[in-house]
Motif scaffolding. Structure first.
Motif, short mmCIF file in Angstrom:
data_model
loop_
_atom_site.label_atom_id
_atom_site.label_comp_id
_atom_site.label_asym_id
_atom_site.label_seq_id
_atom_site.Cartn_x
_atom_site.Cartn_y
_atom_site.Cartn_z
N ASP A 53 11.01 -10.40 -42.83
CA ASP A 53 10.34 -9.25 -43.56
C ASP A 53 10.36 -9.60 -45.19
OD1 ASP A 53 9.29 -8.07 -41.36
OD2 ASP A 53 11.07 -6.77 -41.34
N ALA A 54 11.79 -10.16 -45.60
CA ALA A 54 12.04 -10.41 -47.03
C ALA A 54 10.98 -11.49 -47.38
CB ALA A 54 13.47 -10.84 -47.11
N THR A 55 11.04 -12.65 -46.53
CA THR A 55 10.01 -13.77 -46.90
C THR A 55 8.68 -13.26 -47.09
OG1 THR A 55 11.87 -15.19 -45.58
CG2 THR A 55 9.59 -16.13 -46.26
N ARG A 56 8.13 -12.45 -46.18
CA ARG A 56 6.70 -11.74 -46.22
C ARG A 56 6.69 -11.10 -47.52
NH1 ARG A 56 7.08 -9.32 -42.02
NH2 ARG A 56 6.64 -11.10 -40.74
N ASN A 57 7.82 -10.32 -47.93
CA ASN A 57 7.41 -9.65 -48.95
C ASN A 57 7.28 -10.42 -50.30
OD1 ASN A 57 7.24 -7.00 -47.65
ND2 ASN A 57 9.62 -6.84 -47.70
N VAL A 58 8.50 -11.65 -50.47
CA VAL A 58 8.34 -12.22 -51.36
C VAL A 58 6.96 -12.93 -51.70
CG1 VAL A 58 9.38 -14.39 -52.39
CG2 VAL A 58 10.75 -12.74 -51.46
N GLU A 60 4.07 -12.07 -50.53
CA GLU A 60 3.06 -11.40 -51.18
C GLU A 60 3.04 -11.11 -52.59
OE1 GLU A 60 3.27 -7.70 -48.54
OE2 GLU A 60 2.66 -8.87 -46.89
N GLU A 61 4.57 -11.00 -52.96
CA GLU A 61 4.66 -10.51 -54.16
C GLU A 61 4.06 -11.63 -55.09
OE1 GLU A 61 5.12 -8.25 -57.46
OE2 GLU A 61 5.69 -7.37 -55.37
N MET A 75 13.31 -7.36 -56.43
CA MET A 75 12.88 -6.71 -55.41
C MET A 75 14.25 -6.27 -54.72
SD MET A 75 9.67 -8.60 -54.29
CE MET A 75 10.30 -10.12 -54.61
N TYR A 77 15.87 -4.79 -50.93
CA TYR A 77 15.55 -4.25 -49.86
C TYR A 77 16.84 -4.13 -48.92
CZ TYR A 77 11.38 -6.69 -50.88
OH TYR A 77 10.13 -6.82 -51.52
#
Length: 144
Positions: A53-58, A60-61, A75, A77
């Motif tokens: 999830d953290a990788t996906r958020n990074v 996307e950012e 960020m 989390y």
């Protein structure tokens, strides 16, 4: 003295009770080991899902932000924190379109460092290069 018939007495002998307890204890031990193994696996899966999830958020950012305008991002989390820091490299030039002509943008490479911490302890640090585009010309300058 009366004679006692052993066939009339029912119940467990001491040896039977000890054997039953040994079987019960080995079954309980196996069940505990199985539950403990499943709990460890569940904790690992949870940690992997959090990292994904953290990788996906990074990602996307990174895709949504412009390196030219946002040089530093932070960020948080839960107990994890992700810091993105971008530095402009010496590689910068007018962007060229598919037709071989200059575009309205200048292109520059940015050295991006991503740092992941959990509970204030470093978990991962990696670097990548990003392409940043900056408007530098008007459409009239490019077409005419």
């Amino acid at each position: 003295m009366p004679v006692i018939d052993s066939r009339k007495h029912s119940g467990f002998t001491l040896l039977e009770a000890v054997i039953a307890l040994a079987i019960l204890a080995s079954g309980a031990t196996a069940l505990y080991a199985w539950v403990n193994s499943n709990m460890l696996t569940l904790n690992r899966i949870h940690a992997i899902n959090q990292a994904a999830d953290a990788t996906r958020n990074v990602l996307e950012e990174l895709a949504a932000s412009n390196p030219e305008k946002e040089r530093q991002l932070q960020m948080d989390y839960g107990d994890s924190s992700i810091r993105i820091q971008r530095e402009l490299s010496k590689y910068s030039a007018p962007a060229i379109g598919d037709d071989g002509r200059y575009s309205v943008n200048d292109a520059a490479l940015y050295k991006t460092t991503i740092t992941v911490t959990k509970e204030n302890q470093l978990q991962a640090r990696f670097q990548l290069w990003e392409l940043g585009l900056t408007p530098a010309r008007t459409i009239d300058e490019v077409l005419f």
